[in-house]
Write a protein that holds these residues in place. Structure first.
Motif, PDB file in Angstrom:
ATOM      1  N   PRO A  62       0.830  -1.192  -0.068  1.00  0.00           N
ATOM      2  CA  PRO A  62       0.067  -0.178  -0.028  1.00  0.00           C
ATOM      3  C   PRO A  62       0.807   1.411   0.132  1.00  0.00           C
ATOM      4  O   PRO A  62       0.438   2.151  -0.692  1.00  0.00           O
ATOM      5  N   SER A  63       1.876   1.463   0.767  1.00  0.00           N
ATOM      6  CA  SER A  63       2.602   2.540   0.781  1.00  0.00           C
ATOM      7  C   SER A  63       3.500   2.745  -0.350  1.00  0.00           C
ATOM      8  O   SER A  63       3.793   3.965  -0.616  1.00  0.00           O
ATOM      9  N   GLN A  64       3.611   1.934  -1.339  1.00  0.00           N
ATOM     10  CA  GLN A  64       4.391   1.861  -2.487  1.00  0.00           C
ATOM     11  C   GLN A  64       3.538   2.254  -3.692  1.00  0.00           C
ATOM     12  O   GLN A  64       3.818   2.836  -4.713  1.00  0.00           O
ATOM     13  N   HIS A  65       2.383   1.204  -3.881  1.00  0.00           N
ATOM     14  CA  HIS A  65       1.532   1.033  -5.055  1.00  0.00           C
ATOM     15  C   HIS A  65       0.303   1.749  -4.746  1.00  0.00           C
ATOM     16  O   HIS A  65      -0.716   1.112  -5.676  1.00  0.00           O
ATOM     17  N   TYR A  66      -0.091   2.489  -3.718  1.00  0.00           N
ATOM     18  CA  TYR A  66      -1.646   2.899  -3.647  1.00  0.00           C
ATOM     19  C   TYR A  66      -1.958   3.589  -4.710  1.00  0.00           C
ATOM     20  O   TYR A  66      -3.334   3.416  -5.294  1.00  0.00           O
ATOM     21  N   ALA A  67      -1.395   4.368  -5.477  1.00  0.00           N
ATOM     22  CA  ALA A  67      -1.773   5.289  -6.583  1.00  0.00           C
ATOM     23  C   ALA A  67      -1.650   4.682  -7.786  1.00  0.00           C
ATOM     24  O   ALA A  67      -2.012   5.114  -8.902  1.00  0.00           O
ATOM     25  N   LEU A 136      -8.219   4.884 -10.185  1.00  0.00           N
ATOM     26  CA  LEU A 136      -7.919   4.070  -9.164  1.00  0.00           C
ATOM     27  C   LEU A 136      -6.933   4.028  -8.234  1.00  0.00           C
ATOM     28  O   LEU A 136      -6.069   4.443  -8.483  1.00  0.00           O
ATOM     29  N   GLU A 137      -7.199   4.188  -6.877  1.00  0.00           N
ATOM     30  CA  GLU A 137      -6.296   4.552  -5.876  1.00  0.00           C
ATOM     31  C   GLU A 137      -6.846   3.161  -4.754  1.00  0.00           C
ATOM     32  O   GLU A 137      -7.854   3.062  -4.364  1.00  0.00           O
ATOM     33  N   GLY A 138      -5.739   2.629  -4.305  1.00  0.00           N
ATOM     34  CA  GLY A 138      -5.827   1.679  -3.640  1.00  0.00           C
ATOM     35  C   GLY A 138      -6.469   0.224  -4.136  1.00  0.00           C
ATOM     36  O   GLY A 138      -6.208   0.129  -5.236  1.00  0.00           O
ATOM     37  N   LEU A 139      -7.200  -0.484  -3.366  1.00  0.00           N
ATOM     38  CA  LEU A 139      -7.912  -1.706  -4.088  1.00  0.00           C
ATOM     39  C   LEU A 139      -9.205  -1.581  -4.733  1.00  0.00           C
ATOM     40  O   LEU A 139      -9.780  -0.467  -4.307  1.00  0.00           O
ATOM     41  N   PRO A 140      -9.361  -2.320  -5.745  1.00  0.00           N
ATOM     42  CA  PRO A 140     -10.565  -2.059  -6.673  1.00  0.00           C
ATOM     43  C   PRO A 140     -11.830  -2.364  -6.063  1.00  0.00           C
ATOM     44  O   PRO A 140     -12.887  -1.589  -6.336  1.00  0.00           O
TER      45      PRO A 140
END
Length: 395
Positions: A62-67, A136-140
Motif C-alpha cells: 500500500p505505501s508504494q503502490h496505492y496510486a 483507481l487508488e488503493g484496491l478495486p
C-alpha cells in the motif's frame, strides 16, 4: 358447518386473499432460500502490481503502490472446485484477463465469474485478472472466491463440518497437546530435575537474585535449550488453536483439509515451534547487545533466565486453562481468544513494571536508559514477535 362463523361471500373472499398471500409468501421464501453463496477464500492479501522494470508482477504494498491505476490478482481453480470470483467494484473498472480486455465492470454491480469457465475459455490452469481505471487508488473493491450451495445441502455440510471439527480436530488437538506437554515436562523432571525445580519455582517471581549461578551463566546448556524448546512448543500449540478457532491470519487455515489431517498439522506446529525458538534465541542476543549499550553489564544472562522462567510458567498456565475450559464447555462453545490476547498484553505490562522496580533497586542506572532497554528487550520482542505469532489477526 363451522359453529359461530357465518357463511358469506365476503368471508370466502377474505379466505381466498389470505390463502393466495401465504402461497406467494411460501413460494418467495422457498426460492430465496433455494441456494446460498458461501465464501471460500478472501484474496485481500494476494494483490499484485505489474513492474515494467522487472517485467513481472510483484506483491502489492500500500505505501508504494496505492496510486497505481491497475491492480492484478492471480486466479486458479485447482483448489476451489466449481467456485466463482465475486466482484463488487467501488467504481467503474475495465477488466483484463492476461492483458486482453474482458469486460467493463460498473460501480456497485455484483458480478460473478465461474473460474472453471474462465480458465477453460483461456485454455490455462491459471490467469492474471487486472482491474484498470484512470482514477483507481488503493484496491478495486470487494473480491472473494465463493461457491453456491443448495440451502439444505449447505446446512447439512455445516453440520457435518461442525461434527468433524468437534471430534477430529478440537478433541484430538487437546488430547495430543496435553500428552505431548506432559511427556516433555516428564523428561525434564526425570533428566534435569534441578532445572525443573528452578524453572517452576514460583517464589522467584518476587526475588530477583538467583542462587543458581551455573544455570544462569550457561543459557545455551542442553537443559536450558530444552526448556526453551518446551516454551516454543507451547506457543506453537496456542497459535494452532487460534488458527483452527478463527481460521484467519494464516493461509494454512483457509483449506480445512490442512488442519484436519495429522501430518500438515504437525508440520505447522513444528514450523511455529522453530520460529518461536529463533525469536527467543534472538532475544538473548538483544539482551546482550543493549545491556552493553546501556552499560548494564552482567544483567543480560540473569534477565534472560528470569524472562524464560516467567514465560514458561505463564504460557503453561494459560494453555492448560484454555484447554480445560474448552473441554469443559465442549466444541460448540467458541472461546474469545481476544481476551487471551489482552491477557498477554497485561502480562507484558506487569513484567515491565516488575523489571523496572527491580532494576531501580539493584542497579544505579539512568531511568530513561532503563525504560529504553526494557521496551526494546521486553515489549517489542513479546508484542511484535510472540503475540504476532499466536494472534496474527489482532495485530
Amino acid at each position: 358447518m363451522i359453529p359461530f362463523i357465518k357463511k358469506s361471500a365476503s368471508f370466502h373472499a377474505l379466505v381466498l386473499r389470505w390463502s393466495r398471500f401465504f402461497l406467494w409468501a411460501f413460494l418467495f421464501t422457498t426460492s430465496a432460500q433455494a441456494a446460498v453463496w458461501k465464501p471460500l477464500h478472501s484474496i485481500e492479501k494476494e494483490w499484485l502490481v505489474y513492474q515494467s522494470s522487472w517485467n513481472s508482477f510483484l506483491p502489492y504494498i500500500p505505501s508504494q503502490h496505492y496510486a497505481y491505476h491497475s491492480k492484478s490478482i492471480q486466479l486458479s481453480n485447482r483448489e476451489y472446485y466449481q467456485a466463482y470470483l465475486t466482484i463488487k467494484p467501488k467504481e467503474t473498472y475495465h477488466l483484463f484477463i492476461d492483458g486482453a480486455f474482458q469486460r467493463k465492470l460498473e460501480k456497485g454491480e455484483l458480478i460473478r465469474f465461474s473460474l472453471d469457465s474462465l480458465l477453460k475459455e483461456h485454455h490455462k490452469e491459471q490467469v492474471i485478472a487486472t482491474f484498470y481505471s484512470g482514477t483507481l487508488e488503493g484496491l478495486p473493491g470487494e473480491l472473494s472466491i465463493d461457491k453456491k450451495f443448495d440451502q439444505v445441502i449447505a446446512q447439512n455440510r455445516e453440520v457435518q463440518l461442525f461434527l468433524n471439527r468437534a471430534s477430529g480436530v478440537y478433541t484430538h488437538f487437546f488430547t495430543l497437546g496435553f500428552l505431548a506437554i506432559l511427556a516433555f515436562l516428564g523428561l525434564l523432571f526425570a533428566g534435569f530435575n534441578r532445572y525443573f525445580q528452578v524453572y517452576f519455582r514460583f517464589s522467584d517471581w518476587v526475588n530477583w537474585e538467583s542462587k543458581e549461578n551455573a544455570i544462569v551463566k550457561s543459557p545455551f546448556s542442553l537443559a536450558n535449550l530444552y526448556v526453551l524448546f518446551i516454551l516454543s512448543f507451547l506457543i506453537a500449540l496456542m497459535a494452532f488453536y487460534n488458527g483452527i478457532t478463527y481460521r484467519s491470519g494464516d493461509a494454512f487455515f483457509v483449506n480445512e483439509e490442512n488442519y484436519s489431517t495429522l501430518m500438515p498439522s504437525l508440520w505447522f506446529i513444528f514450523s511455529r515451534t522453530l520460529l518461536a525458538y529463533l525469536i527467543f534465541i534472538i532475544q538473548y542476543f538483544i539482551f546482550q547487545l543493549f545491556a552493553n549499550l546501556f552499560k548494564l553489564k552482567s544483567v543480560a544472562n540473569l534477565h534472560f533466565f528470569k524472562s524464560i522462567q516467567a514465560n514458561i510458567q505463564f504460557f503453561i498456565l494459560v494453555f492448560i486453562s484454555i484447554g480445560l475450559y474448552a473441554v469443559y464447555r465442549g466444541p460448540a462453545y467458541s472461546i474469545d481468544l481476544e481476551i487471551v490476547s489482552y491477557l498477554l498484553n497485561a502480562y507484558v505490562i506487569i513484567r515491565f513494571v516488575y523489571f523496572t522496580q527491580v532494576f531501580n533497586k539493584v542497579l544505579s542506572v539512568n531511568r530513561l536508559s532503563l525504560y529504553a532497554y526494557l521496551i526494546i528487550t521486553e515489549a517489542i520482542v513479546i508484542l511484535f514477535g510472540i503475540r504476532e505469532l499466536i494472534f496474527p489477526q489482532y495485530t
